[in-house]
Design a protein around this motif. Structure first.
Motif: not given
Length: 351
Positions: A13-18, A25-31, A324-327
């Motif tokens: 899952i990509l983040l809307e912003r870092p 610093t995260a720009t994406e996560i694994d779920s 709210l941080w996720l795309k």
């Protein structure tokens, strides 16, 4: 009602912003998502996200624990033994709190679905949820602009990340306080970024300048309990443990030794809802209030944390803004400004 299968999948899952803190610093996560199948067709769902710098869990280690020892102890077991199975999850392997949390959440989801009620009703209470919004660590100018944006979006409580550069932290907090209304609450999270002496010096200065800080999370290293106690005893602003708290045993030590004023419970750290309930009750006996927090994780696991939070009377603060941080749009909880609504359907269902 027996457990027929345990499935594990993973998605990015990509983040809307870092998302920036003193630790990463995260720009994406694994779920990593686990599905428990019961013989009557009911499914329970849980999820976890790796956070190397806090839990030590990786995507691979979470999957391995779920498909190995955790799946082994759940397969063909009867849901009548629900509480015993929750304990078996916790003792199935050493560590791996994120994997345990995912399985624990899936079990609670399945069990409350069997009963035909939302999870918060099974847990026995319900109160209104209002989350704070996180301001990631950055320059004072960027952080103050982000603070204004979030206040304009309806948030009355801001969680400000500090600690990456202690010499800048006063400027960061002062810049934010100067541009937001006085009735907006500020909470600080240093993510272990200060030494005990730095923490006391900075916090005392914030007190002298009347920056109106509600509480401060984890000002010093997680292992430095004596440093944590030194800070707690030498400032007036309440001090909250976060990375120092993983288990009910940790909670008992922290509250009995008066190391802190408040506790931050996160399902990924403590292994799920069953241990979160224990931690909140241990703290309650000592008169210590709790906050429910979250890692950068999917809305499914954050919704599970929300169900726990609305149900336990000792959870007084809420930090559940991660979705709210996720795309992708949240499905398991509805946000209107700072207000959160959960589904009234059985289990941890989509709104």
């Amino acid at each position: 009602m027996r457990i027929l299968d345990v499935e594990v999948t993973c998605r990015n899952i990509l983040l809307e912003r870092p998302f920036k803190t003193a630790l990463r610093t995260a720009t994406e996560i694994d779920s990593i998502e686990v599905t428990i199948h019961l013989e009557n067709g009911v499914v329970g769902m849980g999820s976890a996200a790796p956070t190397w710098v806090i839990t030590g869990d990786s995507t691979e280690s979470i999957q391995a624990a779920l498909l190995g020892p955790i799946k082994k102890i759940l397969l063909n077991q009867h849901m009548d033994n629900f509480q015993s199975l929750l304990m078996d999850i916790q003792t199935s392997c050493v560590g791996n709190t994120s994997a345990k949390a995912a399985a624990d959440i899936a079990m609670y989801d399945a069990y409350s679905k069997l009963l035909g009620i939302p999870l918060y009703r099974y847990l026995g209470n319900h109160k209104h949820l209002k989350t704070c919004m996180t301001i990631g660590v950055d320059t004072p100018e960027i952080m103050s602009k982000n603070a204004i944006k979030n206040v304009d979006s309806g948030f009355k409580s801001l969680k400000v990340k500090v600690g990456s550069a202690p010499e800048l932290d006063m400027a960061r907090v002062s810049a934010i306080r100067a541009v937001i209304p006085p009735d907006v609450t500020l909470r600080l999270d240093a993510n272990q970024g200060w030494t005990p002496k730095q923490a006391v010096q900075l916090i005392n200065q914030m007190e002298r300048e009347n920056l109106n800080i509600e509480f401060i999370e984890q000002p010093v290293a997680a292992h430095d309990l004596e440093g944590l106690k030194f800070v707690t005893n030498n400032v007036n602003i309440p001090i909250m443990a976060d990375e120092s708290l993983f288990s009910p045993h940790d909670a008992l030590k922290l509250v009995s030794g008066k190391y802190i004023d408040l506790l931050n419970i996160k399902l990924m750290k403590c292994g799920g809802i069953s241990n979160a309930l224990k931690i909140a009750s241990i703290a309650e006996t000592a008169g210590v209030h709790c906050m429910i927090g979250s890692m950068m994780e999917s809305d499914q696991s954050v919704a599970a944390a929300a169900h726990f939070a609305v149900a336990h009377p000792n959870v007084r603060y809420f930090d559940l803004d991660a979705p709210l941080w996720l795309k992708e749009q949240p499905e398991f909880m509805k946000y209107v400004g700072e207000d959160i609504t959960l589904s009234t359907q059985p289990g941890i269902s989509k709104v």
